[in-house]
Design an enzyme around this catalytic site. Structure first.
Site, short mmCIF file in Angstrom:
data_model
loop_
_atom_site.label_atom_id
_atom_site.label_comp_id
_atom_site.label_asym_id
_atom_site.label_seq_id
_atom_site.Cartn_x
_atom_site.Cartn_y
_atom_site.Cartn_z
N PHE A 1 42.04 58.86 40.53
CA PHE A 1 40.93 58.75 41.49
C PHE A 1 39.59 58.69 40.74
O PHE A 1 38.65 59.43 41.04
CB PHE A 1 40.91 59.92 42.47
CG PHE A 1 41.97 59.86 43.54
CD1 PHE A 1 42.76 58.74 43.71
CD2 PHE A 1 42.17 60.92 44.40
CE1 PHE A 1 43.74 58.68 44.70
CE2 PHE A 1 43.15 60.88 45.39
CZ PHE A 1 43.93 59.76 45.53
N PRO A 2 39.46 57.80 39.74
CA PRO A 2 38.21 57.74 38.97
C PRO A 2 37.01 57.34 39.82
O PRO A 2 35.86 57.61 39.43
CB PRO A 2 38.50 56.70 37.89
CG PRO A 2 39.57 55.82 38.48
CD PRO A 2 40.42 56.76 39.30
N LEU A 3 37.28 56.73 40.97
CA LEU A 3 36.20 56.36 41.89
C LEU A 3 36.14 57.32 43.08
O LEU A 3 35.54 57.01 44.11
CB LEU A 3 36.37 54.92 42.38
CG LEU A 3 36.27 53.85 41.29
CD1 LEU A 3 36.58 52.48 41.85
CD2 LEU A 3 34.89 53.86 40.65
N GLY A 4 36.76 58.50 42.90
CA GLY A 4 36.73 59.48 43.99
C GLY A 4 37.40 58.97 45.24
O GLY A 4 36.97 59.27 46.36
N THR B 1 34.94 57.19 47.38
CA THR B 1 33.71 57.85 47.83
C THR B 1 32.53 57.57 46.91
O THR B 1 31.38 57.50 47.37
CB THR B 1 33.91 59.38 47.93
OG1 THR B 1 34.26 59.89 46.64
CG2 THR B 1 35.01 59.71 48.92
N TYR C 1 56.05 54.83 43.08
CA TYR C 1 55.13 53.92 43.75
C TYR C 1 55.97 52.82 44.39
O TYR C 1 56.45 51.91 43.72
CB TYR C 1 54.14 53.30 42.76
CG TYR C 1 53.15 54.25 42.15
CD1 TYR C 1 52.97 55.54 42.62
CD2 TYR C 1 52.37 53.85 41.06
CE1 TYR C 1 52.05 56.40 42.04
CE2 TYR C 1 51.44 54.70 40.48
CZ TYR C 1 51.30 55.97 40.97
OH TYR C 1 50.39 56.83 40.39
#
Length: 286
Positions: free
Chosen positions: A205-208, A211, A60
């Site tokens: 990506f727990p929040l997509g 999306t 990162y």
């Protein structure tokens, strides 16, 4: 009653809602994002608000996120668990090269130790299994580092249930990271195995990837609770399984506060039924 604490590796109690550092870097996780002082402030605020699990990776930035963590938080509070990853090399904002050679993993781990200013990494995760190197050799390298005290616990990123089962024959695995959220539950078999073995599952990506903050069903449930769709998506993960430990990332203090407030959202059985139905791979809750 939801237990918001998970015993990572059996001996490191962490809050199940952590903080991920990828969003502290620029597009493609490359270079800085804005003023480094803002990133330092967000990291410090996360810990002030009770976050005990911070997830990062050596690529990162690359290297930048680990350096920011050390600048913001070292010397670390005794209760804080730092998780980092190695095994992926970046040469540009679009180039990702998997390198699971034992000599590279050792060098990467030792470099992370220096950047983080620690003698032991609490959780060191193989960022990707290298298809060109036997898995036993990759796990063996991490096992050697663990025996030397440079790694406390071993983790894996982006694996199948079958790969995790195989890995467990070579080394103890305390955590996995796979993509998993309301509308993507392809890793359900992996989650089941983690539940059986007491292994933490850190969904990325727990929040997509944003999306779910615009999802109409999440919005409907959120309106009934007076919260945001993103908070519903995170709360669903906390309700879904006791081993799920999401680490949503952000560089915004306001978004950080919103994410952390998701721990207080109490979804009803009816809410869970509606949300579970968003994925064809839904399964009974733990």
């Amino acid at each position: 009653m939801i237990d918001h604490i998970f015993p990572l590796g059996g001996d490191l109690p962490v809050g199940r809602l952590g903080y991920g550092t990828a969003q502290l870097t620029g597009p493609g996780y490359w270079g800085p994002r804005g003023d480094p002082a803002d990133a330092v402030a967000v990291l410090r605020r996360a810990v002030e608000r009770g976050v005990t699990l911070i997830d990062t990776a050596d690529n990162y930035g690359p290297r930048l996120a680990e350096e920011l963590i050390a600048e913001a938080l070292h010397p670390y509070p005794e209760h804080l668990v730092i998780a980092t990853k190695g095994g992926v090399v970046r040469t540009s904002d679009r180039a990702w090269h998997i390198d699971g050679r034992p000599e590279h993993l050792r060098a990467a781990c030792e470099a992370s130790l220096k950047r983080l200013r620690v003698d032991t990494v609490d959780l060191y995760q193989l960022h990707r299994l290298d298809p060109g190197v036997p898995p036993a050799e990759q796990l063996g390298a991490l096992g050697e580092l663990r025996a030397e005290g440079k790694i406390r616990h071993i983790g894996l990123d982006t694996v199948t249930a079958e790969q995790l089962a195989e890995a467990l024959t070579s080394a103890p695995v305390a955590a996995v990271q796979n993509r998993y959220h309301l509308r993507d539950r392809a890793s359900e078999p992996l989650l089941t195995l983690c539940e059986e073995r007491g292994i933490a599952f850190l969904p990325w990506f727990p929040l997509g990837n944003g999306t779910l903050t615009r999802d109409p069903v999440c919005a409907s449930v959120a309106a009934a609770h007076g919260v945001t769709p993103g908070q519903v998506a995170l709360a669903w993960l906390l309700h879904r399984s006791p081993v799920l430990c999401p680490t949503p990332g952000t560089g915004s203090p306001a978004h950080l506060e919103e994410n952390l407030a998701a721990a207080a959202v109490r979804l009803t059985d009816s809410d869970m039924t509606r949300l579970d139905a968003l994925s064809p791979r839904s399964a009974p809750r733990a």
